[in-house]
Enzyme design. Structure first.
Site, mmCIF file in Angstrom:
data_model
loop_
_atom_site.group_PDB
_atom_site.id
_atom_site.type_symbol
_atom_site.label_atom_id
_atom_site.label_comp_id
_atom_site.label_asym_id
_atom_site.label_seq_id
_atom_site.Cartn_x
_atom_site.Cartn_y
_atom_site.Cartn_z
ATOM 1 N N TYR A 45 1.647 -6.175 7.871
ATOM 2 C CA TYR A 45 0.342 -6.836 7.846
ATOM 3 C C TYR A 45 -0.667 -6.018 8.631
ATOM 4 C CZ TYR A 45 3.080 -11.104 6.876
ATOM 5 O OH TYR A 45 3.927 -12.038 6.349
ATOM 6 N N HIS A 88 -1.824 -12.435 4.984
ATOM 7 C CA HIS A 88 -0.827 -11.977 4.019
ATOM 8 C C HIS A 88 -0.553 -10.492 4.221
ATOM 9 C CE1 HIS A 88 -0.996 -15.772 1.900
ATOM 10 N NE2 HIS A 88 -2.320 -15.705 1.961
ATOM 11 N N LYS A 126 2.247 -6.888 -3.599
ATOM 12 C CA LYS A 126 2.317 -6.001 -2.438
ATOM 13 C C LYS A 126 2.488 -4.575 -2.943
ATOM 14 C CE LYS A 126 3.149 -9.673 0.276
ATOM 15 N NZ LYS A 126 1.997 -10.529 0.119
#
EC number: 4.6.1.16
Length: 170
Positions: A110, A116, A147
């Site tokens: 992060y 997130h 991601k």
């Protein structure tokens, strides 16, 4: 951090019930996992904070050194040393680093203050043989959870190089 916070060894992690640990380490800096009134740290987190001089770890009455914690970690995971080097590098760069086992990678990373994670990091030794299927599977999971998949390669000197892995459409 001025005052060293006491943690206690419990299996493959350490914990503290001190409010200061919860406030300074978990709430302010993103370390560990809060369960009830206890802050639990992984052995990698504990090793990092021990090396920085922010915590001490007790096993009963005995105070454990950084090397004791690393040795415990290596008994549980033969790649503890390379995972620690990547963890340390990312933390030293200011990122918050959490486990990503449920995503098939080693770490979720992060930006400071972010809700997130942006990246899933998979740690490998430079000498390790990689299967194309392993890389594809991890990249697919990362893409599925929005991601970026990052391969962290650690060489024999302990240097870390990061490679971004992503899907390309033609």
């Amino acid at each position: 951090m001025k005052t060293v916070i006491e943690f206690y060894l419990s299996g493959d992690r350490v914990y503290s019930e001190r409010e200061k640990a919860i406030n300074q380490l978990h709430i302010n800096r993103g370390y560990g996992e809060l369960k009830g009134k206890r802050l639990f740290l992984s052995l990698i987190e504990a090793a990092y904070l021990l090396e920085k001089g922010w915590i001490k770890v007790l096993d009963g009455e005995r105070e454990l050194s950084f090397y004791d914690v690393v040795s415990l970690g290596k008994k549980k995971d033969e790649d503890f040393d390379v995972k620690y080097l990547v963890y340390k590098d990312l933390r030293d760069r200011g990122y918050i680093v959490k486990s990503a086992l449920k995503f098939g990678s080693h770490y979720r990373v992060y930006r400071k203050g972010a809700e997130h994670s942006d990246w899933l990091v998979w740690v490998v030794r430079e000498s390790q043989k990689l299967s194309p299927n392993d890389i594809t599977a991890r990249a697919r999971v990362a893409h599925g959870v929005r991601k970026t998949m990052v391969l962290a390669v650690v060489d024999e000197d302990g240097d870390v190089v990061y490679y971004k892995v992503e899907w390309t459409k033609f």
